[in-house]
Design a protein around this motif. Structure first.
Motif, short mmCIF file in Angstrom:
data_model
loop_
_atom_site.label_atom_id
_atom_site.label_comp_id
_atom_site.label_asym_id
_atom_site.label_seq_id
_atom_site.Cartn_x
_atom_site.Cartn_y
_atom_site.Cartn_z
N ILE A 19 -2.95 8.99 -6.32
CA ILE A 19 -2.08 8.46 -5.27
C ILE A 19 -0.88 9.39 -5.11
CG2 ILE A 19 -0.66 6.52 -4.51
CD1 ILE A 19 -2.39 4.71 -6.24
N TYR A 20 -0.82 10.06 -3.98
CA TYR A 20 0.34 10.87 -3.61
C TYR A 20 0.31 11.03 -2.10
CZ TYR A 20 -3.07 14.70 -3.55
OH TYR A 20 -4.16 15.49 -3.30
N GLY A 21 1.38 11.56 -1.56
CA GLY A 21 1.48 11.71 -0.12
C GLY A 21 2.21 10.54 0.51
N ALA A 22 1.80 10.17 1.70
CA ALA A 22 2.43 9.07 2.43
C ALA A 22 1.90 7.74 1.90
CB ALA A 22 2.17 9.19 3.91
N VAL A 23 2.80 6.91 1.41
CA VAL A 23 2.44 5.62 0.81
C VAL A 23 3.18 4.51 1.55
CG1 VAL A 23 2.52 4.25 -1.30
CG2 VAL A 23 2.03 6.68 -1.44
N TYR A 24 2.43 3.48 1.89
CA TYR A 24 3.03 2.30 2.52
C TYR A 24 3.00 1.16 1.51
CZ TYR A 24 3.93 -1.52 5.77
OH TYR A 24 4.45 -2.61 6.39
N LEU A 25 4.14 0.57 1.25
CA LEU A 25 4.23 -0.54 0.31
C LEU A 25 4.18 -1.85 1.09
CD1 LEU A 25 6.98 0.85 -2.08
CD2 LEU A 25 4.50 0.89 -2.37
N GLU A 26 3.06 -2.53 1.00
CA GLU A 26 2.82 -3.79 1.71
C GLU A 26 3.39 -4.94 0.89
OE1 GLU A 26 2.32 -6.07 4.41
OE2 GLU A 26 1.02 -4.37 4.87
N ARG A 27 4.14 -5.82 1.56
CA ARG A 27 4.70 -6.98 0.88
C ARG A 27 4.22 -8.30 1.49
NH1 ARG A 27 7.92 -3.01 -0.75
NH2 ARG A 27 9.48 -3.23 -2.34
#
Length: 125
Positions: free
Chosen positions: A37-45
């Motif tokens: 896991i690297y690069g653009a990450v979206y943290l969903e809540r």
């Protein structure tokens, strides 16, 4: 009747019987390598989208107990190694979507954010 039984017993080894293949075993509990896991990450809540996320993540305050120590990069182009993330505000532009949970026991991985780029690392389980 005996002749049919003998004939059936003789031909039994040559009949095509279906075999059941064993399920493949995975190396980790999730079957995926979270160190990639690297690069653009979206943290969903939002719990409605929990099933669309790749991993369940717990954000840990302690670096010692985290599976990944992550550095937040300000530029997406420089988030090119493990543990270096660009947190994107838009789900559509993310390389990885992770659901943030507040229950540590339900999480696949624990993450600690650091301010030092060189200390970003992944600790495999």
């Amino acid at each position: 009747m005996q002749i049919l039984f003998i004939l059936w017993m003789t031909l039994l080894p040559f009949l095509d019987t279906p075999t059941i293949a064993a399920a493949p075993t995975s190396v980790s509990s999730t079957g995926k390598n979270f160190c990639q896991i690297y690069g653009a990450v979206y943290l969903e809540r939002d719990p409605l989208y929990k099933n669309t996320a790749s991993y369940l993540v717990f954000l840990d305050e302690e670096e010692a107990f985290a599976d990944m120590v992550v550095y937040r990069e300000n530029n997406k182009l420089f988030a090119d190694k493990e543990g270096i993330w660009y947190i994107t505000p838009n789900r559509a532009f993310a390389d990885h979507i992770l659901y943030v949970t507040d229950k540590r026991n339900l999480a696949d991985i624990t993450v600690h954010f650091t301010d030092v780029r060189s200390s970003a690392t992944c600790r495999e389980q």
